[in-house]
Design a protein around this motif. Structure first.
Motif, mmCIF file in Angstrom:
data_model
loop_
_atom_site.group_PDB
_atom_site.id
_atom_site.type_symbol
_atom_site.label_atom_id
_atom_site.label_comp_id
_atom_site.label_asym_id
_atom_site.label_seq_id
_atom_site.Cartn_x
_atom_site.Cartn_y
_atom_site.Cartn_z
ATOM 1 N N LEU A 1 0.834 -1.210 0.000
ATOM 2 C CA LEU A 1 0.000 0.000 0.000
ATOM 3 C C LEU A 1 0.870 1.262 0.000
ATOM 4 O O LEU A 1 0.611 2.212 -0.746
ATOM 5 N N HIS A 2 1.899 1.246 0.803
ATOM 6 C CA HIS A 2 2.791 2.398 0.914
ATOM 7 C C HIS A 2 3.509 2.662 -0.415
ATOM 8 O O HIS A 2 3.568 3.796 -0.892
ATOM 9 N N SER A 3 4.002 1.605 -1.039
ATOM 10 C CA SER A 3 4.675 1.779 -2.336
ATOM 11 C C SER A 3 3.687 2.208 -3.407
ATOM 12 O O SER A 3 4.011 3.036 -4.272
ATOM 13 N N GLU B 1 1.097 4.024 -2.898
ATOM 14 C CA GLU B 1 0.882 5.449 -2.638
ATOM 15 C C GLU B 1 1.970 6.290 -3.303
ATOM 16 O O GLU B 1 1.676 7.254 -4.018
ATOM 17 N N HIS B 2 3.235 5.922 -3.072
ATOM 18 C CA HIS B 2 4.328 6.684 -3.685
ATOM 19 C C HIS B 2 4.216 6.671 -5.209
ATOM 20 O O HIS B 2 4.340 7.710 -5.859
ATOM 21 N N LEU B 3 3.984 5.494 -5.774
ATOM 22 C CA LEU B 3 3.941 5.349 -7.234
ATOM 23 C C LEU B 3 2.765 6.104 -7.842
ATOM 24 O O LEU B 3 2.907 6.786 -8.868
ATOM 25 N N GLN C 1 13.387 11.227 1.828
ATOM 26 C CA GLN C 1 12.135 11.624 1.171
ATOM 27 C C GLN C 1 10.886 10.942 1.714
ATOM 28 O O GLN C 1 9.781 11.244 1.261
ATOM 29 N N CYS C 2 11.034 10.024 2.655
ATOM 30 C CA CYS C 2 9.881 9.248 3.137
ATOM 31 C C CYS C 2 10.001 9.028 4.640
ATOM 32 O O CYS C 2 11.097 8.951 5.184
ATOM 33 N N GLY C 3 8.842 8.896 5.294
ATOM 34 C CA GLY C 3 8.807 8.763 6.742
ATOM 35 C C GLY C 3 8.981 7.353 7.275
ATOM 36 O O GLY C 3 9.141 7.150 8.491
ATOM 37 N N TRP C 4 8.891 6.349 6.395
ATOM 38 C CA TRP C 4 9.156 4.964 6.820
ATOM 39 C C TRP C 4 9.678 4.205 5.604
ATOM 40 O O TRP C 4 8.989 3.374 5.021
ATOM 41 N N SER D 1 9.534 0.370 4.983
ATOM 42 C CA SER D 1 8.255 -0.311 4.783
ATOM 43 C C SER D 1 7.737 -0.088 3.371
ATOM 44 O O SER D 1 6.861 0.746 3.132
ATOM 45 N N HIS D 2 8.321 -0.827 2.427
ATOM 46 C CA HIS D 2 7.912 -0.726 1.023
ATOM 47 C C HIS D 2 7.930 -2.087 0.363
ATOM 48 O O HIS D 2 8.704 -2.976 0.754
ATOM 49 N N SER D 3 7.076 -2.256 -0.656
ATOM 50 C CA SER D 3 7.109 -3.451 -1.488
ATOM 51 C C SER D 3 6.622 -3.109 -2.891
ATOM 52 O O SER D 3 5.421 -2.882 -3.101
HETATM 53 ZN ZN LIG Z 1 6.497 7.117 2.239
#
Ligand SMILES: [Zn+2]
Length: 157
Positions: free
Chosen positions: A56-58, A60-62, A123-126, A129-131
């Motif tokens: 979900l986090h990735s 969001e970025h994408l 550039q990111c707060g966590w 935590s990415h996939s």
């Molecule tokens: Zn982030």
């Protein structure tokens, strides 16, 4: 009868919807006539499924980065805390079919991505935590159900 809440989505019966769907959740008109439209982009069936946080986090970025290549009218794209969808806010863009087209193009971008943008501690707060694979799985499933995006509620039995 449930009490009328301030937040539009708190007045939505989440047991009656059929994800995935895209729903206009609200509009605000400014004093100069500019209009902000907020869309509920629901990827997962509420209380049945959810997106796992790293994917979900990735996603969001994408999506946040790529959607702005398709329109300059994005105000914000943010995930819901329940992990079932995103909110997209746009300014002066009330063409629903075009919103669906922009969403489709953005999800296609996710499938083509080779890395997650801004996936670092500056550039990111966590950043841990990415996939990317998780994001691609969510995007592929959403695209496969594109024909369902316009239907918000379950068919009455
Ligand atoms: Zn982030």
């Amino acid at each position: 009868m449930m009490k009328k809440m301030n937040v539009e989505s708190f007045n939505l019966d989440h047991t009656k919807v059929a994800a995935p769907f895209v729903r206009l959740a609200g509009t605000k008109v400014g004093k100069n006539g500019d209009e902000i439209l907020k869309y509920d982009i629901r990827f997962k069936q509420p209380n049945k499924e959810h997106m796992e946080m790293p994917g979900l986090h990735s996603l969001e970025h994408l999506m946040a980065e790529n959607i702005r290549n398709h329109t300059d009218q994005v105000v914000d794209l943010s995930p819901m805390g329940c992990q079932t969808g995103f909110y997209l806010s746009v300014i002066n863009h009330d063409n629903f079919e075009e919103i669906l087209d922009i969403l489709e193009k953005t999800l296609q971008d996710v499938l083509q991505a080779t890395e997650v943008p801004a996936c670092n501690e500056v550039q990111c707060g966590w950043a841990a935590s990415h996939s990317l694979e998780g994001a691609k799985e969510i995007a592929a499933e959403m695209l496969a159900k594109k024909d369902e995006w316009r239907q918000i509620y379950k068919e009455e039995a």
